[in-house]
Design an enzyme around this catalytic site. Sequence first.
Site, PDB file in Angstrom:
ATOM      1  N   HIS A 154      -4.612   2.002   7.370  1.00 52.11           N
ATOM      2  CA  HIS A 154      -3.245   2.524   7.487  1.00 52.11           C
ATOM      3  C   HIS A 154      -3.016   3.630   6.443  1.00 52.11           C
ATOM      4  O   HIS A 154      -2.475   4.693   6.757  1.00 52.11           O
ATOM      5  CB  HIS A 154      -2.278   1.348   7.299  1.00 52.11           C
ATOM      6  CG  HIS A 154      -0.822   1.687   7.288  1.00 52.11           C
ATOM      7  ND1 HIS A 154       0.061   1.240   8.244  1.00 52.11           N
ATOM      8  CD2 HIS A 154      -0.089   2.437   6.422  1.00 52.11           C
ATOM      9  CE1 HIS A 154       1.278   1.705   7.958  1.00 52.11           C
ATOM     10  NE2 HIS A 154       1.219   2.430   6.860  1.00 52.11           N
ATOM     11  N   GLU A 155      -3.444   3.371   5.201  1.00 55.30           N
ATOM     12  CA  GLU A 155      -3.222   4.377   4.137  1.00 55.30           C
ATOM     13  C   GLU A 155      -4.074   5.623   4.358  1.00 55.30           C
ATOM     14  O   GLU A 155      -3.611   6.747   4.129  1.00 55.30           O
ATOM     15  CB  GLU A 155      -3.514   3.779   2.750  1.00 55.30           C
ATOM     16  CG  GLU A 155      -2.688   2.563   2.348  1.00 55.30           C
ATOM     17  CD  GLU A 155      -1.210   2.692   2.620  1.00 55.30           C
ATOM     18  OE1 GLU A 155      -0.677   3.808   2.655  1.00 55.30           O
ATOM     19  OE2 GLU A 155      -0.568   1.653   2.848  1.00 55.30           O
ATOM     20  N   CYS A 214       5.748   0.084   7.707  1.00 54.48           N
ATOM     21  CA  CYS A 214       5.392   1.166   6.794  1.00 54.48           C
ATOM     22  C   CYS A 214       6.611   1.521   5.961  1.00 54.48           C
ATOM     23  O   CYS A 214       7.727   1.566   6.487  1.00 54.48           O
ATOM     24  CB  CYS A 214       4.935   2.380   7.599  1.00 54.48           C
ATOM     25  SG  CYS A 214       4.559   3.811   6.581  1.00 54.48           S
ATOM     26  N   LEU A 215       6.379   1.778   4.687  1.00 55.62           N
ATOM     27  CA  LEU A 215       7.490   2.135   3.800  1.00 55.62           C
ATOM     28  C   LEU A 215       8.155   3.435   4.237  1.00 55.62           C
ATOM     29  O   LEU A 215       9.301   3.705   3.869  1.00 55.62           O
ATOM     30  CB  LEU A 215       6.995   2.267   2.354  1.00 55.62           C
ATOM     31  CG  LEU A 215       6.484   0.962   1.719  1.00 55.62           C
ATOM     32  CD1 LEU A 215       5.818   1.250   0.387  1.00 55.62           C
ATOM     33  CD2 LEU A 215       7.609  -0.032   1.546  1.00 55.62           C
ATOM     34  N   GLY A 246       0.836  -1.197   0.000  1.00 55.52           N
ATOM     35  CA  GLY A 246       0.000   0.000   0.000  1.00 55.52           C
ATOM     36  C   GLY A 246       0.868   1.243   0.000  1.00 55.52           C
ATOM     37  O   GLY A 246       2.024   1.197   0.425  1.00 55.52           O
ATOM     38  N   GLN A 263       3.161  10.108   1.037  1.00 58.02           N
ATOM     39  CA  GLN A 263       4.449   9.408   1.176  1.00 58.02           C
ATOM     40  C   GLN A 263       5.391   9.714   0.018  1.00 58.02           C
ATOM     41  O   GLN A 263       6.593   9.516   0.135  1.00 58.02           O
ATOM     42  CB  GLN A 263       4.231   7.887   1.254  1.00 58.02           C
ATOM     43  CG  GLN A 263       3.537   7.438   2.525  1.00 58.02           C
ATOM     44  CD  GLN A 263       3.386   5.942   2.557  1.00 58.02           C
ATOM     45  OE1 GLN A 263       2.454   5.382   2.004  1.00 58.02           O
ATOM     46  NE2 GLN A 263       4.322   5.248   3.195  1.00 58.02           N
ATOM     47  N   HIS A 274      -2.486   7.915   6.672  1.00 58.59           N
ATOM     48  CA  HIS A 274      -1.438   8.737   6.049  1.00 58.59           C
ATOM     49  C   HIS A 274      -2.027  10.053   5.529  1.00 58.59           C
ATOM     50  O   HIS A 274      -1.388  11.103   5.595  1.00 58.59           O
ATOM     51  CB  HIS A 274      -0.794   8.003   4.868  1.00 58.59           C
ATOM     52  CG  HIS A 274       0.329   7.084   5.244  1.00 58.59           C
ATOM     53  ND1 HIS A 274       1.474   7.513   5.871  1.00 58.59           N
ATOM     54  CD2 HIS A 274       0.491   5.751   5.054  1.00 58.59           C
ATOM     55  CE1 HIS A 274       2.288   6.472   6.054  1.00 58.59           C
ATOM     56  NE2 HIS A 274       1.712   5.395   5.572  1.00 58.59           N
TER      57      HIS A 274
END
Length: 179
Positions: free
Chosen positions: A135-136, A93-94, A46, A51, A139
């Site tokens: 989660h996204e 998380c990235l 995701g 991000q 963000h």
Amino acid sequence: MAVLKILKYPDPTLKQLSLSVERITEETVRLIQDMVETMYAAPGVGLAAPQVGALRRIIVVDVDYENPGRNLIKLINPEIRRAEGEVIWEEGCLSVVDFTAEVKRAERVEVVGLNEKEQEVNVAAEGLLAVALQHEIDHLDGKLFIDRISRLKRDLYTRRLKKMLRTGKPQPESPRLMI
Ligand code: NI
């Protein structure tokens, strides 16, 4: 298409609120394509627009990592319509280097948004997909999963991160799914 640079905590952009997309333009479509490519290249399941430095309410999710593209979800202005139950999931998380933690989320969610053709898309999700969507969307509100864990754990991570940045040596966690 292009692979974009993924911002990493503590980049202040990750703390900002993303704005709704008012008009879907060619640029919006290109951004979404680049986000998809960036997510697969990472690799991750995701990615949210902030991000990659774009403060717009756009997310892409594909939790079917064995068949990339088959169940790809792209959502503009996503909103959680319904949330039920409770689940604890080990998240990464990235944008958060070398750290995972257990986070409490809703077990099932219904998310509504638009696709690039301005059609309404409705996603009913559970398990990893439900977690990834929440989660996204976090963000887009300037929130990372580490904002949902205890202060003690967050402080421990922040200290470890500072040390990593100082010594240039990442202290790897076991590899997990990055969202
Ligand atoms: Ni993330």
